[in-house]
Scaffold this active site. Sequence first.
Site, PDB file in Angstrom:
ATOM      1  N   GLU A  89       0.836  -1.214   0.000  1.00  8.79           N
ATOM      2  CA  GLU A  89       0.000   0.000   0.000  1.00  8.79           C
ATOM      3  C   GLU A  89       0.868   1.260   0.000  1.00  8.79           C
ATOM      4  O   GLU A  89       0.397   2.341  -0.351  1.00  8.79           O
ATOM      5  CB  GLU A  89      -0.907   0.023   1.229  1.00  8.79           C
ATOM      6  CG  GLU A  89      -2.176  -0.785   1.087  1.00  8.79           C
ATOM      7  CD  GLU A  89      -3.153  -0.218   0.062  1.00  8.79           C
ATOM      8  OE1 GLU A  89      -3.562   0.945   0.221  1.00  8.79           O
ATOM      9  OE2 GLU A  89      -3.497  -0.926  -0.890  1.00  8.79           O
TER      10      GLU A  89
ATOM     11  N   LYS B 261       1.910   3.590   7.270  1.00 10.60           N
ATOM     12  CA  LYS B 261       2.875   2.505   7.026  1.00 10.60           C
ATOM     13  C   LYS B 261       4.191   3.043   6.443  1.00 10.60           C
ATOM     14  O   LYS B 261       5.252   2.485   6.706  1.00 10.60           O
ATOM     15  CB  LYS B 261       2.268   1.453   6.092  1.00 10.60           C
ATOM     16  CG  LYS B 261       1.300   0.498   6.792  1.00 10.60           C
ATOM     17  CD  LYS B 261       2.040  -0.495   7.696  1.00 10.60           C
ATOM     18  CE  LYS B 261       1.112  -1.523   8.304  1.00 10.60           C
ATOM     19  NZ  LYS B 261       1.792  -2.471   9.199  1.00 10.60           N
TER      20      LYS B 261
HETATM   21  P1  NAP Z   1      -4.956  -8.349  10.993  1.00 12.31           P
HETATM   22  O1  NAP Z   1      -5.522  -9.708  10.788  1.00 12.31           O
HETATM   23  O2  NAP Z   1      -5.849  -7.163  10.873  1.00 12.31           O
HETATM   24  O3  NAP Z   1      -4.270  -8.342  12.455  1.00 12.31           O
HETATM   25  C1  NAP Z   1      -3.873  -7.144  13.061  1.00 12.31           C
HETATM   26  C2  NAP Z   1      -3.448  -7.444  14.491  1.00 12.31           C
HETATM   27  O4  NAP Z   1      -3.056  -6.213  15.140  1.00 12.31           O
HETATM   28  C3  NAP Z   1      -4.557  -8.056  15.374  1.00 12.31           C
HETATM   29  O5  NAP Z   1      -3.975  -9.037  16.190  1.00 12.31           O
HETATM   30  C4  NAP Z   1      -4.997  -6.858  16.207  1.00 12.31           C
HETATM   31  O6  NAP Z   1      -5.567  -7.216  17.445  1.00 12.31           O
HETATM   32  C5  NAP Z   1      -3.654  -6.183  16.418  1.00 12.31           C
HETATM   33  N1  NAP Z   1      -3.766  -4.796  16.881  1.00 12.31           N
HETATM   34  C6  NAP Z   1      -4.496  -3.782  16.357  1.00 12.31           C
HETATM   35  N2  NAP Z   1      -4.326  -2.654  17.061  1.00 12.31           N
HETATM   36  C7  NAP Z   1      -3.472  -2.962  18.076  1.00 12.31           C
HETATM   37  C8  NAP Z   1      -2.919  -2.228  19.144  1.00 12.31           C
HETATM   38  N3  NAP Z   1      -3.202  -0.928  19.345  1.00 12.31           N
HETATM   39  N4  NAP Z   1      -2.061  -2.843  19.997  1.00 12.31           N
HETATM   40  C9  NAP Z   1      -1.768  -4.150  19.832  1.00 12.31           C
HETATM   41  N5  NAP Z   1      -2.292  -4.924  18.851  1.00 12.31           N
HETATM   42  C10 NAP Z   1      -3.121  -4.324  17.973  1.00 12.31           C
HETATM   43  O7  NAP Z   1      -3.731  -8.095  10.003  1.00 12.31           O
HETATM   44  P2  NAP Z   1      -2.842  -9.155   9.177  1.00 12.31           P
HETATM   45  O8  NAP Z   1      -3.475  -9.367   7.841  1.00 12.31           O
HETATM   46  O9  NAP Z   1      -2.523 -10.317  10.046  1.00 12.31           O
HETATM   47  O10 NAP Z   1      -1.543  -8.283   8.905  1.00 12.31           O
HETATM   48  C11 NAP Z   1      -0.453  -8.282   9.828  1.00 12.31           C
HETATM   49  C12 NAP Z   1       0.383  -7.035   9.610  1.00 12.31           C
HETATM   50  O11 NAP Z   1       0.871  -7.012   8.272  1.00 12.31           O
HETATM   51  C13 NAP Z   1      -0.379  -5.726   9.785  1.00 12.31           C
HETATM   52  O12 NAP Z   1       0.547  -4.781  10.316  1.00 12.31           O
HETATM   53  C14 NAP Z   1      -0.766  -5.329   8.370  1.00 12.31           C
HETATM   54  O13 NAP Z   1      -0.935  -3.923   8.281  1.00 12.31           O
HETATM   55  C15 NAP Z   1       0.454  -5.822   7.622  1.00 12.31           C
HETATM   56  N6  NAP Z   1       0.251  -6.206   6.219  1.00 12.31           N
HETATM   57  C16 NAP Z   1      -0.734  -7.089   5.893  1.00 12.31           C
HETATM   58  C17 NAP Z   1      -0.873  -7.504   4.576  1.00 12.31           C
HETATM   59  C18 NAP Z   1      -1.936  -8.489   4.178  1.00 12.31           C
HETATM   60  O14 NAP Z   1      -2.206  -8.577   2.980  1.00 12.31           O
HETATM   61  N7  NAP Z   1      -2.483  -9.257   5.100  1.00 12.31           N
HETATM   62  C19 NAP Z   1       0.010  -7.000   3.588  1.00 12.31           C
HETATM   63  C20 NAP Z   1       1.015  -6.121   3.980  1.00 12.31           C
HETATM   64  C21 NAP Z   1       1.145  -5.741   5.296  1.00 12.31           C
HETATM   65  P3  NAP Z   1      -7.154  -7.502  17.586  1.00 12.31           P
HETATM   66  O15 NAP Z   1      -7.329  -8.925  17.149  1.00 12.31           O
HETATM   67  O16 NAP Z   1      -7.380  -7.267  19.026  1.00 12.31           O
HETATM   68  O17 NAP Z   1      -7.870  -6.539  16.677  1.00 12.31           O
HETATM   69  O1  G4F Z   2      -9.037  -6.550   0.440  1.00 14.17           O
HETATM   70  P1  G4F Z   2      -8.819  -5.095   0.549  1.00 14.17           P
HETATM   71  O2  G4F Z   2      -9.604  -4.372   1.579  1.00 14.17           O
HETATM   72  O3  G4F Z   2      -7.253  -4.909   0.724  1.00 14.17           O
HETATM   73  P2  G4F Z   2      -6.267  -3.660   0.501  1.00 14.17           P
HETATM   74  O4  G4F Z   2      -6.974  -2.385   0.569  1.00 14.17           O
HETATM   75  O5  G4F Z   2      -5.479  -3.956  -0.732  1.00 14.17           O
HETATM   76  O6  G4F Z   2      -5.343  -3.780   1.787  1.00 14.17           O
HETATM   77  C1  G4F Z   2      -4.845  -5.053   2.228  1.00 14.17           C
HETATM   78  O7  G4F Z   2      -3.619  -5.314   1.589  1.00 14.17           O
HETATM   79  C2  G4F Z   2      -2.563  -4.401   1.910  1.00 14.17           C
HETATM   80  C3  G4F Z   2      -1.343  -4.834   1.106  1.00 14.17           C
HETATM   81  O8  G4F Z   2      -1.362  -4.193  -0.155  1.00 14.17           O
HETATM   82  C4  G4F Z   2      -2.331  -4.437   3.395  1.00 14.17           C
HETATM   83  F1  G4F Z   2      -1.304  -3.601   3.721  1.00 14.17           F
HETATM   84  C5  G4F Z   2      -3.582  -4.040   4.141  1.00 14.17           C
HETATM   85  O9  G4F Z   2      -3.350  -4.156   5.548  1.00 14.17           O
HETATM   86  C6  G4F Z   2      -4.690  -4.995   3.747  1.00 14.17           C
HETATM   87  O10 G4F Z   2      -4.370  -6.279   4.235  1.00 14.17           O
HETATM   88  O11 G4F Z   2      -9.133  -4.393  -0.859  1.00 14.17           O
HETATM   89  C7  G4F Z   2      -8.511  -4.834  -2.057  1.00 14.17           C
HETATM   90  C8  G4F Z   2      -9.142  -4.103  -3.244  1.00 14.17           C
HETATM   91  C9  G4F Z   2      -9.209  -2.578  -3.061  1.00 14.17           C
HETATM   92  O12 G4F Z   2      -8.810  -1.960  -4.259  1.00 14.17           O
HETATM   93  C10 G4F Z   2     -10.675  -2.306  -2.804  1.00 14.17           C
HETATM   94  O13 G4F Z   2     -11.133  -1.021  -3.253  1.00 14.17           O
HETATM   95  O14 G4F Z   2     -10.483  -4.542  -3.380  1.00 14.17           O
HETATM   96  C11 G4F Z   2     -11.301  -3.412  -3.625  1.00 14.17           C
HETATM   97  N1  G4F Z   2     -12.665  -3.714  -3.217  1.00 14.17           N
HETATM   98  C12 G4F Z   2     -13.742  -3.716  -4.050  1.00 14.17           C
HETATM   99  N2  G4F Z   2     -14.859  -3.975  -3.355  1.00 14.17           N
HETATM  100  C13 G4F Z   2     -13.099  -3.980  -1.977  1.00 14.17           C
HETATM  101  C14 G4F Z   2     -14.476  -4.144  -2.059  1.00 14.17           C
HETATM  102  N3  G4F Z   2     -12.436  -4.113  -0.815  1.00 14.17           N
HETATM  103  C15 G4F Z   2     -13.145  -4.413   0.305  1.00 14.17           C
HETATM  104  N4  G4F Z   2     -12.483  -4.575   1.476  1.00 14.17           N
HETATM  105  N5  G4F Z   2     -14.508  -4.545   0.281  1.00 14.17           N
HETATM  106  C16 G4F Z   2     -15.225  -4.428  -0.889  1.00 14.17           C
HETATM  107  O15 G4F Z   2     -16.451  -4.558  -0.893  1.00 14.17           O
END
Ligand code: NAP
Ligand code: G4F
Length: 322
Positions: free
Chosen positions: A125, A151
């Site tokens: 992002e 981020k």
């Molecule tokens: P997620 O499922 O939303 O998990 C986020 C975690 O952060 C949860 O355990 C949440 O706790 C905890 N959290 C939120 N606010 C907090 C706070 N103030 N203090 C302590 N813990 C807190 O996210 P994820 O998909 O596992 O992603 C993990 C990390 O990678 C995140 O930093 C995300 O931004 C980053 N990331 C994700 C993706 C992706 O595609 N998944 C890609 C790039 C980067 P609760 O359960 O209590 O809400």
């Molecule tokens: O699944 P999304 O909400 O993920 P997004 O915004 O790409 O972010 C996720 O990936 C990031 C890595 O690039 C992480 F850093 C971040 O923490 C998170 O895990 O949306 C993906 C795409 C967007 O373009 C959004 O506009 O899907 C499009 N979309 C279309 N309809 C939707 C929807 N997204 C969501 N969540 N809900 C919809 O109804």
Amino acid sequence: MKTALITGITGQDGSYLAEYLLSLGYRVVGMHRRSSTLNFERIAHIQDDLVLEPGDLLDEASLIAVLRRYEPDEVYNLAAQSFVQTSFGQPVLTGETTALGVTRLLDAVRTVRPDARFYQASTSEMFGKVAETPQRETTPFHPRSPYGVAKVYGHWITVNYRESYGMHASSGILFNHESPRRGLEFVTRKVTFHVARIAHGLAHELRLGNLDAQRDWGFAGDYVRAMWLMLQQPAADDYVVATGETHSVRELCERAFAVVGLDWERYVRVDERFMRPAEVDLLVGDATRARRRLGWSPSVTFDELVSMMVEADMDLVARQVK
Ligand code: NAP
Ligand code: G4F
């Protein structure tokens, strides 16, 4: 035995990383924030093997206490307000957690456990309105949401602590990664869960925002291996982690409905409520550095990922209706 501290243990990546580190013989300490109802669903199956400790990225004293108590060798900062859409409505909270939270943790590590190796969960992002395609470590950042901006701060403060204090602090620029444990608000899981509900006759339509957005979607189980590999390198650095393939939300729908033999166009409706004030149109990563230096590569294709998630949601919904 090595000790690892994971913030965000209750999240998608926290659960996969904890499983992986346990399989490698680590003592795994998971930091979770206080809530009125326990949310350990993703780690219930390994809960007895983990040390769970309360703490919050908003509260530096709690971070210092966890570090003092467990003296981790590796710290994985996965906690964040991670949902882009929410970051538009809660920009300050997102900044406090996703940006300043990184500084609080880095500074606590520097004070209490300066030799610990540190991982920051950076994101594709940060590339936002992309300056080049595919995106790599040297691509300039142009974030398009308060989440993306936060981020970028987290990323640069990690680089800054590495350069200022010689900390072994690495940043993984991970592209979207998904799984059956993905939160229901993210588009992949929203689609696969609704496909399962529609297939079971419990819903009749799926409302989505921008169908043209394109993402590089991989499997979360593959991506946590890359996090660990980064901390095993002699020197810390930044790494793009991605599959190198991109697909639109439209293609995601087509594929997910096809898994249960349905035509997506009969069910999907576009709804303005799910459009974002500013969109990230196209993400696709070049993970050459991770492949060459870490020996990392993804093992699950886009089609396999979508099938895995639809099948898991079909089982989940079947259990719910029983
Ligand atoms: P997620 O499922 O939303 O998990 C986020 C975690 O952060 C949860 O355990 C949440 O706790 C905890 N959290 C939120 N606010 C907090 C706070 N103030 N203090 C302590 N813990 C807190 O996210 P994820 O998909 O596992 O992603 C993990 C990390 O990678 C995140 O930093 C995300 O931004 C980053 N990331 C994700 C993706 C992706 O595609 N998944 C890609 C790039 C980067 P609760 O359960 O209590 O809400
Ligand atoms: O699944 P999304 O909400 O993920 P997004 O915004 O790409 O972010 C996720 O990936 C990031 C890595 O690039 C992480 F850093 C971040 O923490 C998170 O895990 O949306 C993906 C795409 C967007 O373009 C959004 O506009 O899907 C499009 N979309 C279309 N309809 C939707 C929807 N997204 C969501 N969540 N809900 C919809 O109804």
